[in-house]
Design a protein around this motif. Structure first.
Motif, short mmCIF file in Angstrom:
data_model
loop_
_atom_site.label_atom_id
_atom_site.label_comp_id
_atom_site.label_asym_id
_atom_site.label_seq_id
_atom_site.Cartn_x
_atom_site.Cartn_y
_atom_site.Cartn_z
N ILE A 148 38.46 44.80 57.45
CA ILE A 148 38.03 45.85 56.50
C ILE A 148 37.08 45.26 55.46
O ILE A 148 36.06 45.86 55.12
N VAL A 149 37.42 44.08 54.96
CA VAL A 149 36.58 43.41 53.96
C VAL A 149 35.21 43.04 54.54
O VAL A 149 34.19 43.17 53.86
N LYS A 150 35.20 42.64 55.80
CA LYS A 150 33.92 42.32 56.47
C LYS A 150 32.98 43.53 56.44
O LYS A 150 31.78 43.41 56.27
N TYR A 151 33.57 44.71 56.59
CA TYR A 151 32.77 45.95 56.64
C TYR A 151 32.37 46.43 55.24
O TYR A 151 31.23 46.81 55.01
N PHE A 152 33.34 46.43 54.29
CA PHE A 152 33.10 47.03 52.97
C PHE A 152 32.68 46.04 51.89
O PHE A 152 32.20 46.45 50.84
N GLY A 153 32.90 44.76 52.14
CA GLY A 153 32.55 43.76 51.13
C GLY A 153 33.74 43.42 50.23
O GLY A 153 34.72 44.17 50.15
N ALA A 154 33.61 42.30 49.53
CA ALA A 154 34.73 41.75 48.74
C ALA A 154 35.03 42.55 47.47
O ALA A 154 36.06 42.31 46.82
N ASP A 155 34.18 43.52 47.11
CA ASP A 155 34.47 44.28 45.88
C ASP A 155 35.64 45.26 46.05
O ASP A 155 36.08 45.88 45.09
N ILE A 156 36.18 45.36 47.28
CA ILE A 156 37.40 46.18 47.45
C ILE A 156 38.66 45.31 47.27
O ILE A 156 39.77 45.80 47.44
N LEU A 157 38.45 44.03 46.92
CA LEU A 157 39.57 43.13 46.69
C LEU A 157 39.75 42.82 45.21
O LEU A 157 38.77 42.74 44.46
N ARG A 158 40.99 42.59 44.82
CA ARG A 158 41.28 42.08 43.48
C ARG A 158 40.99 40.58 43.47
O ARG A 158 40.79 39.97 44.51
#
Length: 197
Positions: free
Chosen positions: A48-58
């Motif tokens: 999921i992070v690969k697709y949306f980028g690291a800004d969806i992570l804390r």
């Protein structure tokens, strides 16, 4: 036997699952599995992070769940992408659990997207928990603190409840109280399990 339990968002599916559990069924919760699959370090989250980028992570590497929810409920393409990533993992987990528990328990698969991902194919019976749009919308707004637009997007992102009802073996009307729902599930359970035991 395997019972598929589904319905629209905020129709009372999870509450119904609690009643089935009290009656002795083993519950497989698809949302719970999806949640665990998107914990920090899990392969599905990495995809999921690969697709949306690291800004969806804390900062600690865990998922910002509200942020991802906002993205997928405003962009259908993003929603499909997340579902495509998660569904294969979820189906695999459910199949594994069902295979292990099948001989000892009646199983209830609690899955909002039961039909959409094809889980209905492994179920002996399917139960849809139904409520009209206005009740569904009111419950959802109250439960998740959403405005009218957000509520509409979430409800409309799912297969229409009427379509699910057409595909079900049993439809449970959940327009009343939690106690009334519990009574209906208690009456329904022997009908679901009796002919296959």
């Amino acid at each position: 036997m395997i019972i598929g339990l589904t319905g629209g968002i905020a129709t009372g599916k999870s509450e119904s699952a609690k009643h089935f559990k009290k009656l002795g069924a083993y519950i497989i919760d698809a949302d719970e599995i999806a949640h665990s699959l998107t914990e920090k370090g899990m392969p599905a989250l990495n995809e999921i992070v690969k697709y949306f980028g690291a800004d969806i992570l804390r900062a600690d590497g865990s998922l910002k769940r509200k942020k991802l929810a906002e993205i997928i409920f405003t962009d259908p393409e993003s929603k499909l992408r997340v579902e495509k990533i998660l569904h294969a993992y979820i189906i695999s987990c459910i199949n594994d659990i069902a295979a292990k528990k099948y001989k000892k328990h009646d199983i209830v698969i609690d899955a909002p997207l039961l039909f959409e991902v094809g889980l209905d194919r492994i179920c002996d019976k399917i139960v849809v928990i139904w409520a009209p749009y206005d009740i569904q919308a009111k419950r959802l707004a109250l439960r998740d603190g959403l405005n009218e637009e957000q509520v509409g997007k979430r409800i409309n992102s799912q297969m229409p409840i009427e379509k699910k009802a057409e595909l079900a073996d049993y439809v449970v009307d959940n327009t009343g109280s939690k106690a009334a729902l519990g009574k209906k599930i208690k009456e329904l359970y022997p009908l679901l399990t009796g002919d296959l035991k």
